[in-house]
Motif scaffolding. Structure first.
Motif, PDB file in Angstrom:
ATOM      1  N   LEU A 186       9.897  -2.245   5.872  1.00 12.80           N
ATOM      2  CA  LEU A 186      10.095  -1.660   7.200  1.00 12.80           C
ATOM      3  C   LEU A 186      10.351  -0.156   7.090  1.00 12.80           C
ATOM      4  O   LEU A 186       9.701   0.657   7.768  1.00 12.80           O
ATOM      5  N   ARG A 187      11.263   0.224   6.221  1.00 10.94           N
ATOM      6  CA  ARG A 187      11.678   1.628   6.112  1.00 10.94           C
ATOM      7  C   ARG A 187      10.598   2.506   5.476  1.00 10.94           C
ATOM      8  O   ARG A 187      10.317   3.606   5.942  1.00 10.94           O
ATOM      9  N   THR A 188       9.977   2.001   4.424  1.00 15.76           N
ATOM     10  CA  THR A 188       9.010   2.809   3.682  1.00 15.76           C
ATOM     11  C   THR A 188       7.645   2.875   4.360  1.00 15.76           C
ATOM     12  O   THR A 188       7.036   3.942   4.449  1.00 15.76           O
ATOM     13  N   TYR A 189       7.178   1.719   4.836  1.00 22.49           N
ATOM     14  CA  TYR A 189       5.813   1.630   5.352  1.00 22.49           C
ATOM     15  C   TYR A 189       5.746   1.534   6.873  1.00 22.49           C
ATOM     16  O   TYR A 189       4.644   1.474   7.427  1.00 22.49           O
ATOM     17  N   GLY A 190       6.897   1.483   7.533  1.00 26.43           N
ATOM     18  CA  GLY A 190       6.886   1.295   8.977  1.00 26.43           C
ATOM     19  C   GLY A 190       6.422  -0.083   9.377  1.00 26.43           C
ATOM     20  O   GLY A 190       5.982  -0.310  10.515  1.00 26.43           O
ATOM     21  N   PHE A 191       6.501  -1.048   8.444  1.00 25.98           N
ATOM     22  CA  PHE A 191       6.020  -2.406   8.686  1.00 25.98           C
ATOM     23  C   PHE A 191       6.933  -3.093   9.704  1.00 25.98           C
ATOM     24  O   PHE A 191       8.163  -3.080   9.563  1.00 25.98           O
ATOM     25  N   PRO A 192       6.379  -3.718  10.746  1.00 25.02           N
ATOM     26  CA  PRO A 192       7.188  -4.193  11.882  1.00 25.02           C
ATOM     27  C   PRO A 192       7.933  -5.501  11.600  1.00 25.02           C
ATOM     28  O   PRO A 192       7.524  -6.583  12.017  1.00 25.02           O
ATOM     29  N   ALA A 193       9.042  -5.386  10.892  1.00 20.31           N
ATOM     30  CA  ALA A 193       9.782  -6.564  10.444  1.00 20.31           C
ATOM     31  C   ALA A 193      11.057  -6.779  11.254  1.00 20.31           C
ATOM     32  O   ALA A 193      11.674  -5.832  11.755  1.00 20.31           O
ATOM     33  N   ILE A 194      11.442  -8.042  11.336  1.00 17.17           N
ATOM     34  CA  ILE A 194      12.712  -8.471  11.936  1.00 17.17           C
ATOM     35  C   ILE A 194      13.315  -9.497  10.971  1.00 17.17           C
ATOM     36  O   ILE A 194      12.590 -10.308  10.382  1.00 17.17           O
ATOM     37  N   VAL A 195      14.642  -9.468  10.821  1.00 14.28           N
ATOM     38  CA  VAL A 195      15.326 -10.405   9.918  1.00 14.28           C
ATOM     39  C   VAL A 195      16.327 -11.233  10.716  1.00 14.28           C
ATOM     40  O   VAL A 195      17.021 -10.703  11.592  1.00 14.28           O
ATOM     41  N   THR A 196      16.384 -12.535  10.418  1.00 12.27           N
ATOM     42  CA  THR A 196      17.456 -13.360  10.971  1.00 12.27           C
ATOM     43  C   THR A 196      18.192 -14.052   9.829  1.00 12.27           C
ATOM     44  O   THR A 196      17.591 -14.419   8.815  1.00 12.27           O
ATOM     45  N   ASN A 197      19.493 -14.214  10.013  1.00 12.33           N
ATOM     46  CA  ASN A 197      20.335 -14.935   9.054  1.00 12.33           C
ATOM     47  C   ASN A 197      21.044 -16.050   9.802  1.00 12.33           C
ATOM     48  O   ASN A 197      21.719 -15.795  10.799  1.00 12.33           O
ATOM     49  N   CYS A 198      20.878 -17.279   9.304  1.00 11.51           N
ATOM     50  CA  CYS A 198      21.401 -18.432  10.042  1.00 11.51           C
ATOM     51  C   CYS A 198      22.486 -19.157   9.261  1.00 11.51           C
ATOM     52  O   CYS A 198      22.596 -19.022   8.041  1.00 11.51           O
ATOM     53  N   SER A 199      23.259 -19.947   9.988  1.00  6.83           N
ATOM     54  CA  SER A 199      24.266 -20.794   9.364  1.00  6.83           C
ATOM     55  C   SER A 199      23.643 -22.129   8.942  1.00  6.83           C
ATOM     56  O   SER A 199      22.435 -22.334   9.097  1.00  6.83           O
ATOM     57  N   ASN A 200      24.452 -23.043   8.416  1.00  3.21           N
ATOM     58  CA  ASN A 200      23.946 -24.331   7.926  1.00  3.21           C
ATOM     59  C   ASN A 200      23.247 -25.117   9.035  1.00  3.21           C
ATOM     60  O   ASN A 200      23.841 -25.379  10.070  1.00  3.21           O
ATOM     61  N   ASN A 201      22.004 -25.498   8.780  1.00  8.37           N
ATOM     62  CA  ASN A 201      21.259 -26.317   9.732  1.00  8.37           C
ATOM     63  C   ASN A 201      21.435 -27.798   9.425  1.00  8.37           C
ATOM     64  O   ASN A 201      21.657 -28.188   8.274  1.00  8.37           O
ATOM     65  N   TYR A 202      21.309 -28.615  10.456  1.00 11.12           N
ATOM     66  CA  TYR A 202      21.288 -30.068  10.278  1.00 11.12           C
ATOM     67  C   TYR A 202      20.424 -30.653  11.383  1.00 11.12           C
ATOM     68  O   TYR A 202      20.142 -29.994  12.380  1.00 11.12           O
ATOM     69  N   GLY A 203      19.984 -31.898  11.195  1.00 13.73           N
ATOM     70  CA  GLY A 203      19.171 -32.535  12.214  1.00 13.73           C
ATOM     71  C   GLY A 203      18.104 -33.421  11.599  1.00 13.73           C
ATOM     72  O   GLY A 203      18.119 -33.706  10.392  1.00 13.73           O
ATOM     73  N   PRO A 204      17.126 -33.868  12.400  1.00 13.27           N
ATOM     74  CA  PRO A 204      16.056 -34.743  11.915  1.00 13.27           C
ATOM     75  C   PRO A 204      15.189 -34.072  10.864  1.00 13.27           C
ATOM     76  O   PRO A 204      15.058 -32.854  10.829  1.00 13.27           O
ATOM     77  N   TYR A 205      14.564 -34.882  10.018  1.00 13.71           N
ATOM     78  CA  TYR A 205      13.599 -34.446   9.002  1.00 13.71           C
ATOM     79  C   TYR A 205      14.217 -33.600   7.896  1.00 13.71           C
ATOM     80  O   TYR A 205      13.526 -32.800   7.267  1.00 13.71           O
ATOM     81  N   HIS A 206      15.496 -33.765   7.620  1.00 13.67           N
ATOM     82  CA  HIS A 206      16.176 -32.975   6.594  1.00 13.67           C
ATOM     83  C   HIS A 206      16.075 -33.699   5.259  1.00 13.67           C
ATOM     84  O   HIS A 206      16.443 -34.874   5.151  1.00 13.67           O
ATOM     85  N   PHE A 207      15.631 -33.016   4.220  1.00  7.88           N
ATOM     86  CA  PHE A 207      15.492 -33.643   2.907  1.00  7.88           C
ATOM     87  C   PHE A 207      16.854 -34.133   2.414  1.00  7.88           C
ATOM     88  O   PHE A 207      17.854 -33.405   2.499  1.00  7.88           O
ATOM     89  N   PRO A 208      16.919 -35.351   1.878  1.00  5.96           N
ATOM     90  CA  PRO A 208      18.213 -35.992   1.637  1.00  5.96           C
ATOM     91  C   PRO A 208      18.992 -35.510   0.425  1.00  5.96           C
ATOM     92  O   PRO A 208      19.909 -36.203  -0.022  1.00  5.96           O
ATOM     93  N   GLU A 209      18.713 -34.312  -0.093  1.00  2.00           N
ATOM     94  CA  GLU A 209      19.607 -33.734  -1.083  1.00  2.00           C
ATOM     95  C   GLU A 209      20.726 -32.951  -0.393  1.00  2.00           C
ATOM     96  O   GLU A 209      21.736 -32.628  -1.023  1.00  2.00           O
ATOM     97  N   LYS A 210      20.562 -32.641   0.896  1.00  2.36           N
ATOM     98  CA  LYS A 210      21.559 -31.877   1.632  1.00  2.36           C
ATOM     99  C   LYS A 210      22.669 -32.802   2.146  1.00  2.36           C
ATOM    100  O   LYS A 210      22.471 -34.003   2.322  1.00  2.36           O
ATOM    101  N   LEU A 211      23.832 -32.225   2.434  1.00  4.25           N
ATOM    102  CA  LEU A 211      25.043 -33.009   2.671  1.00  4.25           C
ATOM    103  C   LEU A 211      24.886 -34.092   3.731  1.00  4.25           C
ATOM    104  O   LEU A 211      25.183 -35.271   3.488  1.00  4.25           O
ATOM    105  N   ILE A 212      24.458 -33.737   4.936  1.00  4.08           N
ATOM    106  CA  ILE A 212      24.474 -34.692   6.047  1.00  4.08           C
ATOM    107  C   ILE A 212      23.508 -35.849   5.836  1.00  4.08           C
ATOM    108  O   ILE A 212      23.912 -37.020   5.918  1.00  4.08           O
ATOM    109  N   PRO A 213      22.215 -35.612   5.520  1.00  8.31           N
ATOM    110  CA  PRO A 213      21.346 -36.770   5.271  1.00  8.31           C
ATOM    111  C   PRO A 213      21.755 -37.567   4.032  1.00  8.31           C
ATOM    112  O   PRO A 213      21.628 -38.802   4.015  1.00  8.31           O
ATOM    113  N   LEU A 214      22.264 -36.884   3.022  1.00  8.95           N
ATOM    114  CA  LEU A 214      22.723 -37.579   1.818  1.00  8.95           C
ATOM    115  C   LEU A 214      23.831 -38.569   2.156  1.00  8.95           C
ATOM    116  O   LEU A 214      23.812 -39.737   1.736  1.00  8.95           O
ATOM    117  N   VAL A 215      24.796 -38.125   2.947  1.00 11.91           N
ATOM    118  CA  VAL A 215      25.924 -38.986   3.311  1.00 11.91           C
ATOM    119  C   VAL A 215      25.453 -40.149   4.184  1.00 11.91           C
ATOM    120  O   VAL A 215      25.871 -41.298   3.986  1.00 11.91           O
TER     121      VAL A 215
END
Length: 370
Positions: A185-214
């Motif tokens: 973004l800074r060097t090339y003027g490339f039109p970027a946006i960043v998001t940072n999220c917290s822990n997700n949960y819900g359907p279709y979650h691979f079962p190595e993660k806490l909620i589906p594993l439990v």
């Protein structure tokens, strides 16, 4: 719009694609390598849409990326393709460096070259949305470390200005990818946006993660492993709320900005597991409570104690707030796993049977075999 979604067969990526196809008139190109965590069965509800296309491509393969950009001519990229399991990153960090850092660099360069070929209007409208994690920030003070203790105290939250201090190979690789995007973004003027999220949960979650594993272990009468004392705190975000937020960002967000996305649900891991047990006690009752299957195991190396997101900017600037409470979202999640046993069996496919990953002993053994 036509949106190229990388990692679209994964947990969050598939939720994004389902949201776009089912709730907008936009088209989607799903680009996914189909590693262990990618599963096209998560997209059966949209696969027949004439606005959906799939490309099995590794984001580290520049020639294939160039082909996809030339063929599909997307108006935006939503970059979710990443190795994401902390325990796996402890055991095998090399794949995380390759996919999350080298892959993001390769995608950025392919996208930038394509962007430079666009006409003025299309070039101005193009967006590169990089989806990241709150784990890049490290961890926050825990209530146990404060005088008086208690979760009701006002404790700091991650904001868009929080400094990066990643703790695991996974979070370090994601932090690196975030820095690459901002540098383009800074060097090339490339039109970027960043998001940072917290822990997700819900359907279709691979079962190595806490909620589906439990959920799955509980139903099979297996131990419900809790790391350490189970007092690690996470902010839980229902994946479909996250998908809505991500679409808001790519369509309405401002180039150069970062947006933190959280669920306003700080819970200790032990609380999460106990809540799942209570829900299962009601939905699938047995003689004893599922909580009796809870077992405490050695903690994860370098385990962050608390994450919590301040999502004020998302609410104020993009008019987004979560629709699900933790309780409503978790009930929906448990019910989904009860109703979709076949998906759970297929996604594990014999390669992963919910065994523990990421111990230092495992890492030492792996190193000795290289």
């Amino acid at each position: 719009m036509k949106i190229l979604v990388t990692g679209g067969a994964g947990f969050i990526g598939s939720a994004v694609i389902r949201h776009i196809i089912q709730n907008t008139q936009d088209s989607v190109v799903n680009l996914d390598k189909l590693t262990y965590a990618g599963n096209l069965e998560s997209l059966v509800s949209v696969v027949d849409s004439d606005r959906y296309a799939f490309e099995q491509v590794d984001i580290c393969d520049r020639a294939e990326l160039d082909r996809v950009f030339a063929k599909h001519q997307p108006d935006a990229v939503m970059h979710l393709a990443a190795e994401s399991h902390v325990d796996r990153s402890i055991t095998g960090p090399a794949e995380f460096i390759q996919t999350n850092i080298v892959g993001t660099y390769t995608l950025l360069e392919a996208a930038r070259e394509y962007w430079n070929t666009l006409g003025d209007d299309s070039k101005s409208a193009f967006r590169f949305h990089h989806i990241s994690t709150d784990e890049v920030y490290g961890d926050l003070p825990h209530p146990d470390e404060q005088e008086g203790n208690g979760l009701d105290q006002e404790l700091p939250l991650f904001t868009e200005q929080t400094s990066y201090a990643p703790s695991s190979p996974y979070s370090a690789s994601k932090a690196s990818s975030d820095h690459l995007v901002r540098a383009w973004l800074r060097t090339y003027g490339f039109p970027a946006i960043v998001t940072n999220c917290s822990n997700n949960y819900g359907p279709y979650h691979f079962p190595e993660k806490l909620i589906p594993l439990v959920i799955l272990n509980a139903l099979e009468g297996k131990p419900l492993p809790i790391y350490g004392k189970g007092d690690q705190i996470r902010d839980w975000l229902y994946v479909e709320d996250h998908a809505r937020a991500l679409y808001k960002v790519v369509t309405e967000g401002k180039v150069g900005e970062t947006y933190n996305i959280g669920g306003h649900n700080e819970k200790q891991n032990i609380e999460v597991v106990q809540t799942i047990c209570h829900i299962l006690d009601a939905m699938v009752p047995k003689v004893t409570s599922y909580a009796e299957q809870i077992t405490y195991v050695a903690d994860r190396p370098g385990h962050d104690r608390r994450y919590a997101i301040d999502a004020t900017k998302m609410s104020a600037e993009l008019n987004w707030t979560p629709e699900e409470t933790f309780e409503t979202g978790l009930c929906k999640t448990v019910q989904w796993y009860l109703d979709n046993k076949e998906w759970c069996d297929n996604v594990q496919d014999g390669s992963y049977q919910r065994e523990r990953l990421g111990t230092l002993a495992e890492q030492t053994e792996k190193g000795a075999n290289i």
